[in-house]
Design an enzyme around this catalytic site. Structure first.
Site, mmCIF file in Angstrom:
data_model
loop_
_atom_site.group_PDB
_atom_site.id
_atom_site.type_symbol
_atom_site.label_atom_id
_atom_site.label_comp_id
_atom_site.label_asym_id
_atom_site.label_seq_id
_atom_site.Cartn_x
_atom_site.Cartn_y
_atom_site.Cartn_z
ATOM 1 C CE LYS A 120 -1.065 -0.505 4.979
ATOM 2 N NZ LYS A 120 -0.441 -1.841 5.140
ATOM 3 C CG ASN A 143 0.083 3.626 7.807
ATOM 4 O OD1 ASN A 143 0.139 3.943 8.988
ATOM 5 N ND2 ASN A 143 0.617 2.505 7.339
ATOM 6 C CG HIS A 189 -1.444 -5.624 11.917
ATOM 7 N ND1 HIS A 189 -0.247 -5.240 12.475
ATOM 8 C CD2 HIS A 189 -1.468 -5.098 10.671
ATOM 9 C CE1 HIS A 189 0.419 -4.497 11.597
ATOM 10 N NE2 HIS A 189 -0.300 -4.411 10.496
#
Length: 429
Positions: A120, A143, A189
């Site tokens: 990303k 981010n 995660h």
């Protein structure tokens, strides 16, 4: 900075005063809100100047608060303040949600949101670069780069390109992306979610927030992403699927080599076509793009050997395509591991002529690789691995730092690890 008229007269609590939290406090105050903020780091608390609508104090009482703004790093599933906010009916949001609230006060614009376990950052930077090269006003945030709220609003016709982690999506309720992108989903995660399904559902929310007619771009190379694409299949005119068998000529784009960058490029092409750019403008951007720091970044060529910094590859899934990109690899791997295997890399181990294991994972990875690649060395430190790999490599080989691990056993973050790799290369005799 970017502010919303709706914030005036409201009261917000802000937990975490690193980059996104600090930008949120400044934007809320500029928008006429009152803020009470806290961070466990005294230096971050003391960085704020006195303001008649700002209090810096522990967030013990959320009564009268319109929303709790938290850093993406705050674990919503375990943090007691998040639980307290939910019990009191106080929305828990992040800076991306504040941006979404501010959009109606901005000049007419579009928003691209890009998520995925891997790729990303590159795709976000690539879309931003193509737009800028074509003369389209563009800002990059989320981010990556600077907090979006802390940047100056774009003029009419601008495009905000946001890299969005699952954590940021969790803290967002109203971000209606004109183009939303999901690249891939692999396990990551999972300490923050109710299993892999919960993690995948977080990514899928990016599309649930879209209005009818807005474009969805989905990579279908993994089962979870393919299932999300199938769920969006009714959006025939505005769903663009990137299938894993799509062939693309990358030879004209020096910084976009390897199968992972094929997907990144295809996604960027789909996004910029949806935004109305010409094929010539898109090609010019692809050809002139330079790699992000720490992501397949060529740092030097010495005696015919290339040294590539892929420190941002913090799991095996993101390392696998880096191994696939080069025919003869001296692989520096290890750090604080996220799992007990390197199975995702197995298909490309035939490219590895030698592996050098470092950090906490060094003994385990040595055992995993010793019967699968010609040479394995338990180097321990990054500096030793670079020196030994450089000594063994021959013309045409690549010394690749692609650790498949987090950095926190030996470094502050992946950036510090990548900087240490560059310094070790520069220190070679």
């Amino acid at each position: 900075m970017i502010v919303a008229s709706d914030w005036a007269g409201k009261r917000y609590a802000v937990l975490g005063l690193a980059r996104s939290g600090a930008a949120s406090v400044s934007a809320l105050l500029a928008g006429g809100a009152s803020v009470v903020a806290w961070d466990s780091d005294p230096a971050k608390r003391e960085a704020f100047a006195a303001h008649d609508r700002l209090g810096v104090a522990p967030l013990e009482n959320l009564s009268g608060v319109d929303a709790l703004v938290v850093s993406p790093g705050v674990p919503l599933n375990t943090h007691p303040l998040a639980a307290k906010a939910r019990a009191a009916g106080v929305p828990v949001i992040g800076d991306i949600e504040l941006f979404a609230q501010a959009r109606k006060d901005l000049p007419p614009h579009k928003v691209v949101g890009i998520t995925g376990t891997n790729g990303k950052s590159t795709t976000t930077a690539l879309v931003h670069h193509i737009l800028k090269t074509a003369g389209v006003p563009s800002l990059m945030g989320g981010n990556i780069g600077l907090p979006i709220l802390g940047q100056e609003p774009l003029p009419e016709g601008g495009v905000y390109v946001l890299e969005l982690s699952s954590y940021q999506i969790d803290l967002t309720r109203a971000l209606d992306c004109d183009v939303a992108v999901l690249l891939n989903i692999t396990p990551d995660h999972l300490d923050r979610y109710d299993g892999f399904a919960g993690y995948a559902a977080s990514k899928a929310r990016l599309f649930a927030m879209q209005s009818a007619g807005h474009v969805a771009v989905v990579g279908t190379g993994d089962e979870a992403s393919a299932n999300i694409a199938q769920g969006l299949a009714g959006r025939t005119d505005d769903l663009l699927a990137i299938t894993p068998d799509t062939v693309i000529d990358q030879s004209r784009w020096p910084a976009l080599q390897g199968p992972h960058n094929a997907q990144n490029a295809l996604a960027a092409i789909a996004v910029t076509r949806a935004l109305g750019l010409s094929e010539a403008a898109i090609e010019a951007g692809l050809a002139s793009y330079a790699s992000l720091p720490h992501r397949m970044q060529h740092v030097a060529t010495r005696n015919g050997v290339a040294f590539v910094n892929d420190s941002k590859a913090t799991n095996p899934e993101s390392t696998a395509p880096a191994l696939a990109a080069f025919p003869r690899v001296h692989w520096i791997v290890g750090g604080k591991r996220k799992g007990d295997d390197l199975d995702a890399c197995a298909a490309h181990l035939d490219h590895v002529v030698a592996a050098y294991t470092i950090g906490e994972a060094a003994p385990l990875f040595f055992d995993l690789l010793k019967d699968k690649v010609p040479v394995v060395e338990q180097s321990g430190t990054l500096e030793a691995a670079v020196a030994h790999a450089a000594a063994a490599a021959r013309t045409g080989d690549t010394v690749l730092l692609s650790p498949a691990c987090a950095s926190f056993d030996q470094f502050r973050d992946y950036e510090a690890r990548g900087d240490a790799f560059r310094a070790a290369v520069e220190a070679l005799a």
